[in-house]
Design an enzyme around this catalytic site. Structure first.
Site, PDB file in Angstrom:
ATOM      1  N   GLU A   1      58.203  66.666  72.597  1.00 34.90           N
ATOM      2  CA  GLU A   1      57.099  67.045  71.707  1.00 34.90           C
ATOM      3  C   GLU A   1      55.770  67.107  72.452  1.00 34.90           C
ATOM      4  OE1 GLU A   1      57.751  62.561  71.265  1.00 34.90           O
ATOM      5  OE2 GLU A   1      58.951  64.359  71.545  1.00 34.90           O
TER       6      GLU A   1
ATOM      7  N   ASP B   1      50.551  65.538  72.504  1.00 35.10           N
ATOM      8  CA  ASP B   1      51.802  64.898  72.093  1.00 35.10           C
ATOM      9  C   ASP B   1      51.745  64.624  70.589  1.00 35.10           C
ATOM     10  OD1 ASP B   1      53.377  62.170  71.537  1.00 35.10           O
ATOM     11  OD2 ASP B   1      54.304  63.189  73.240  1.00 35.10           O
ATOM     12  N   ILE B   2      52.797  65.038  69.863  1.00 33.57           N
ATOM     13  CA  ILE B   2      52.840  64.809  68.411  1.00 33.57           C
ATOM     14  C   ILE B   2      53.070  63.319  68.150  1.00 33.57           C
ATOM     15  CG2 ILE B   2      54.042  65.361  66.255  1.00 33.57           C
ATOM     16  CD1 ILE B   2      54.790  68.051  67.473  1.00 33.57           C
TER      17      ILE B   2
END
Length: 576
Positions: free
Chosen positions: A477, A434-435
């Site tokens: 994301e 996950d960004i």
């Protein structure tokens, strides 16, 4: 028939030793009648006409001239029949094309028929046969024995020759049966011809020979029509079977396999034509018998006007000399003939079919219309398969990043779980990425810039895919790796490697929200969660759920830019 130079020389020497001796024995020791040259000329005409009208039945090609030879023997004796056969054979060798050298064909067949004629006539006279008047029953019995022995000796000598010189004998059984059956069925024509000649002289050919030729022409036309209908039916069936294939590679391989029932090739290639001139070998099926030179056909990199490939029609190259007109192509030494056909879609040549054979004139009997029909089916099937692949790709792939989507990920997870529970794989690991603070990036630079960063992030992840590894966009994301047969330790090592690369990468964007839209450098990090079967979960949903828990507890809550590793106890370790 392929023979070495030594084998050819042996046959030529055998001819010198056997054929003249056979003619001498026939001339000295067997009776002969006075020859009616006008009648013999008419028989020669009928013989040559019949020899040039072969018929094919159940994939065996045969000529029906033997009753004419029997007639010559019954009327004039063995020496006339031997001369007749030799002359007729010479004419046939020069009219029918074959990959075997003419001299070899002549000497080989000359030996066979000379010995067959001599031995058969010996048996004929031994059972009471004569050139003088015989009763009908005696004539029938002697003639039946002569025809039977003639066929048996001919087949026996052919089989012996092929085995001694190590030639293929796969169809000999069928050939022997048909040779005997036709000899017996044709015997009554010879007997009737002899009786009619005694009554009507040369006019007898008008009652036997000419009608026989006409019936033969009608029969050939009928059989050819049936064969063409069979080929068309086979072509239509191939078209239907190709249409059922859903992948382009399946269509291409299926096509090459199925057309062998219509086109007698030994190697086949499909050559793609790209951007108008580039030639690329898409797929092929190779002959395994090549022992010298290049094992594959080498294709020129570009299409030129001088390369010999026709974009408008099917072309046949019957000899190695003809193959030289295909400039830029390199063929294995064993290849003797080839055929090319354009694969056309919407009036444009998009590819070529190339088939080769180790025999000369291998494709002369293949109707070009059938080839055009088959390549047309191929073009339609490929277009349909490409449409299907594009449709499937859109349904299982993310339109932004090009990675697989959640739908595909869910199906793939089920497949891998089946493999795990059946023992095909021993472990199954999952990584979720996950960004960090991605919402802030969207708010600061705009959603388009956020999309650009997602694409750049996905590109980094794609560098870590391997055979069997699945990478998908989980949503927003978040991204997921499915790692079959990867241990938990190996998955943690991969996650840490990715985390470091993302941290050290400088991303450049053009912000949507800034007035000047100048390039801006952005630093990103990601948080990662790792979980594995069998230690962390019992099924696929638990595996993803626990990897997600590791991501948030060991990654996000631990300060971000970390790898969280799931453990069964509440404590989650984080690797920095």
């Amino acid at each position: 028939m392929k023979m070495t130079i030594t084998q050819r020389r042996i046959i030529h020497v055998m001819w010198l030793c056997i054929v003249p001796a056979a003619f001498y024995v026939a001339y000295q020791f067997y009776p002969a009648n006075e020859i009616d040259y006008s009648n013999l000329l008419m028989l020669a005409f009928v013989l040559l006409a019949i020899m040039n009208l072969p018929i094919a039945w159940q994939h065996v090609s045969m000529t029906l001239e033997r009753w004419v030879l029997f007639t010559v023997f019954f009327q004039y004796g063995i020496i006339a029949e031997m001369v007749f056969m030799q002359v007729g054979m010479i004419m046939l060798i020069f009219t029918l094309k074959s990959s075997t050298p003419k001299l070899l064909r002549f000497t080989f067949n000359s030996i066979n028929f000379a010995v067959t004629s001599l031995l058969s006539s010996f048996v004929y006279y031994a059972v009471g046969g004569s050139l003088e008047y015989m009763s009908f029953s005696t004539f029938m019995i002697a003639g039946f024995v002569y025809a039977s022995v003639y066929s048996w000796f001919n087949s026996l000598l052919l089989t012996a020759f092929f085995r001694i010189f190590k030639q293929e004998t796969g169809k000999m059984g069928k050939i022997i049966i048909w040779d005997y059956v036709t000899s017996i069925l044709l015997l009554p024509f010879a007997i009737i011809s002899c009786y009619l000649f005694q009554q009507f002289g040369n006019k007898s050919m008008l009652l036997v020979g000419i009608p026989f030729i006409l019936v033969l022409l009608v029969t050939r036309s009928y059989l050819r029509s049936n064969q063409q209908n069979e080929v068309l039916s086979s072509a239509a069936m191939i078209g239907h079977e190709l249409a059922e294939q859903l992948r382009v590679d399946e269509v291409l391989h299926s096509f090459l396999g199925k057309i062998k029932t219509v086109i007698p090739y030994e190697s086949a290639y499909i050559i793609d034509r790209r951007i108008g001139e580039q030639l690329v070998l898409l797929t092929s099926t190779e002959c395994v018998d090549y022992v010298e030179g290049p094992q594959k056909v080498l294709v020129p990199p570009k299409k030129t006007e001088q390369d010999g490939l026709s974009s408008g029609r099917t072309k046949k190259y019957s000899t190695r000399k003809d193959l030289q007109t295909l400039r830029g192509f390199t063929f294995p030494i064993a290849v003797e003939s080839a055929m090319t056909a354009p694969i056309v879609r919407y009036g444009k040549t998009e590819a070529y079919l190339l088939v080769t054979s180790t025999r000369e004139y291998a494709f002369n009997d293949v109707p070009t219309k059938i080839v055009d029909l088959l390549t047309g089916y191929l073009a339609v099937a490929v277009e349909k398969a490409r449409y299907y692949e594009r449709t499937v790709e859109k349904s299982v792939k993310c339109g932004l990043t090009g990675l697989y989507n959640f739908r595909y990920l869910d199906e793939k997870m089920d497949e891998e779980l089946v493999r795990y529970h059946t023992g095909e794989i021993g472990t199954l690991s999952t990584i979720i990425l996950d960004i960090d603070r991605f919402k802030g990036i969207n708010d600061s630079y705009g959603h388009q810039s956020g999309n650009d960063l997602l694409v750049a992030f996905a590109s980094i992840l794609q560098n870590y895919t391997r055979d069997g590894v699945t990478l998908a966009r989980y949503g927003g994301e978040e991204f997921v790796f499915i790692l079959p047969d990867w241990s938990k330790e190996a998955a943690i090592a991969l996650a840490e490697t990715i985390r470091k690369e993302v941290e050290e990468t400088t991303f450049t964007i053009l912000p949507d929200l800034s007035p000047d839209r100048e390039p801006t450098i952005v630093q990103m990090t990601c948080s990662i969660g790792v979980a594995s079967l069998p230690e962390d979960a019992a099924d696929g949903k638990d595996l993803l759920r626990n990897a997600d828990r590791a991501l948030y507890i060991g990654g996000k809550q631990a300060g971000r830019n970390k790898v969280g590793v799931y453990e069964e106890n509440p404590k989650i370790n984080a690797a920095t």
